[in-house]
Design an enzyme around this catalytic site. Structure first.
Site, mmCIF file in Angstrom:
data_model
loop_
_atom_site.group_PDB
_atom_site.id
_atom_site.type_symbol
_atom_site.label_atom_id
_atom_site.label_comp_id
_atom_site.label_asym_id
_atom_site.label_seq_id
_atom_site.Cartn_x
_atom_site.Cartn_y
_atom_site.Cartn_z
ATOM 1 N N LYS A 14 37.840 47.327 28.313
ATOM 2 C CA LYS A 14 38.000 45.944 27.837
ATOM 3 C C LYS A 14 36.826 45.059 28.263
ATOM 4 C CE LYS A 14 41.986 45.318 29.983
ATOM 5 N NZ LYS A 14 42.415 46.610 30.578
ATOM 6 N N ARG A 89 49.674 40.458 29.671
ATOM 7 C CA ARG A 89 50.052 41.774 30.197
ATOM 8 C C ARG A 89 51.553 41.961 30.190
ATOM 9 N NH1 ARG A 89 45.106 42.733 33.307
ATOM 10 N NH2 ARG A 89 45.153 44.809 34.192
ATOM 11 N N ARG A 128 34.500 54.394 38.969
ATOM 12 C CA ARG A 128 34.200 52.973 39.198
ATOM 13 C C ARG A 128 34.474 52.596 40.655
ATOM 14 N NH1 ARG A 128 37.123 48.579 35.467
ATOM 15 N NH2 ARG A 128 38.824 48.827 36.948
ATOM 16 N N ARG A 134 35.647 48.768 44.398
ATOM 17 C CA ARG A 134 36.778 47.909 44.012
ATOM 18 C C ARG A 134 38.056 48.431 44.650
ATOM 19 N NH1 ARG A 134 38.307 45.956 37.884
ATOM 20 N NH2 ARG A 134 40.489 46.303 38.428
ATOM 21 N N ARG A 145 49.037 51.361 38.795
ATOM 22 C CA ARG A 145 48.615 50.452 37.709
ATOM 23 C C ARG A 145 48.913 51.059 36.344
ATOM 24 N NH1 ARG A 145 42.809 50.190 39.549
ATOM 25 N NH2 ARG A 145 42.312 49.016 37.664
HETATM 26 P P1 ADP Z 1 42.330 46.642 34.972
HETATM 27 O O1 ADP Z 1 42.501 46.283 33.536
HETATM 28 O O2 ADP Z 1 41.268 47.676 35.213
HETATM 29 O O3 ADP Z 1 43.612 46.976 35.685
HETATM 30 P P2 ADP Z 1 41.861 43.844 35.718
HETATM 31 O O4 ADP Z 1 40.614 43.416 36.383
HETATM 32 O O5 ADP Z 1 42.144 43.341 34.350
HETATM 33 O O6 ADP Z 1 41.760 45.425 35.764
HETATM 34 O O7 ADP Z 1 43.124 43.474 36.648
HETATM 35 C C1 ADP Z 1 43.180 43.812 37.999
HETATM 36 C C2 ADP Z 1 44.512 43.367 38.608
HETATM 37 O O8 ADP Z 1 44.645 41.936 38.518
HETATM 38 C C3 ADP Z 1 45.776 43.894 37.935
HETATM 39 O O9 ADP Z 1 46.144 45.167 38.389
HETATM 40 C C4 ADP Z 1 46.801 42.810 38.315
HETATM 41 O O10 ADP Z 1 47.247 42.974 39.645
HETATM 42 C C5 ADP Z 1 45.992 41.537 38.273
HETATM 43 N N1 ADP Z 1 46.072 40.892 36.937
HETATM 44 C C6 ADP Z 1 45.036 40.738 36.058
HETATM 45 N N2 ADP Z 1 45.458 40.132 34.935
HETATM 46 C C7 ADP Z 1 46.778 39.895 35.097
HETATM 47 C C8 ADP Z 1 47.795 39.327 34.286
HETATM 48 N N3 ADP Z 1 47.537 38.866 33.050
HETATM 49 N N4 ADP Z 1 49.065 39.266 34.781
HETATM 50 C C9 ADP Z 1 49.349 39.708 35.999
HETATM 51 N N5 ADP Z 1 48.463 40.278 36.808
HETATM 52 C C10 ADP Z 1 47.188 40.379 36.378
#
Ligand code: ADP
Length: 190
Positions: A14, A89, A128, A134, A145
């Site tokens: 993404k 999400r 990554r 990270r 996740r």
């Molecule tokens: P990825 O898509 O690789 O999991 P992101 O950087 O989008 O990574 O998100 C990392 C973390 O941030 C998620 O696992 C969650 O804990 C939190 N997070 C991000 N966006 C949201 C969201 N829209 N709602 C709830 N938690 C979120």
């Protein structure tokens, strides 16, 4: 106005595709993950709350996340549109986004669903983690996740299908080919 929800499991690409879209279409980009990581880095009170959830591979509560998104969105003036990366999400977040955009006389133009096989996701995220350090890119947290993705986030696929906005993108292959498919989907909807 071009409002794109870029959707997919962790590691589906993404962020990478969002950067290319920003360059091509001159739209704004909200990555909720990046917003949260910046808060953690700056040790804000929000960052402290977020850190606990992120390290456990859990989602930040909807109310909090929706407030954060609204304030970032309000900061965009004279925008050509927005790429929503990592939001929504959950169904509650999708409904909130719809309301927020409707309140501004706008809507989601399309939702791009990047589909990538699970073993590829796993490999990409572990790599990554090794490269960037990270905190949530370790095998145990990645598994959590992915579980959260399947149970709480994937239901959005049907939700956006019902809205008539869902667009499937094969997310495994050459980066340029994937970007080409994305642009084709956008040009049809614009
Ligand atoms: P990825 O898509 O690789 O999991 P992101 O950087 O989008 O990574 O998100 C990392 C973390 O941030 C998620 O696992 C969650 O804990 C939190 N997070 C991000 N966006 C949201 C969201 N829209 N709602 C709830 N938690 C979120």
């Amino acid at each position: 106005m071009l409002n794109i929800v870029i959707f997919g499991a962790p590691g589906s690409g993404k962020g990478t595709q969002s950067e290319l879209l920003v360059e091509k279409y001159g739209v704004n980009h909200i990555s909720t993950g990046d917003v949260l990581r910046a808060e953690i880095k700056n040790a804000t009170s929000l960052g402290k709350v977020a850190q606990g959830y992120i390290e456990q591979g859990q989602l930040i509560p909807d109310d909090l996340m929706i407030d954060i998104l609204a304030s970032v969105l309000d900061g965009f003036k004279e925008s050509k549109g927005v790429i929503f990366d990592g939001f929504p999400r959950t169904i509650a977040q999708a409904e909130a986004l719809k309301k927020m955009l409707n309140g501004r006389g706008q809507e989601v133009t399309l939702m791009l669903d990047l589909e990538v096989p699970e073993d590829v996701l796993m490999d990409r995220l572990i790599k990554r983690g090794q490269q960037t350090g990270r905190a949530d890119d370790n095998e145990e947290t990645i598994k959590k996740r992915l579980h959260v993705y399947h149970t709480q986030t994937a239901p959005l696929i049907d939700w956006y299908k019902q809205e008539g906005k869902h667009h499937h993108i094969e997310g495994f292959g050459e980066l340029e080919k994937i970007f080409g498919d994305i642009c084709e989907a956008i040009e049809k909807k614009k």
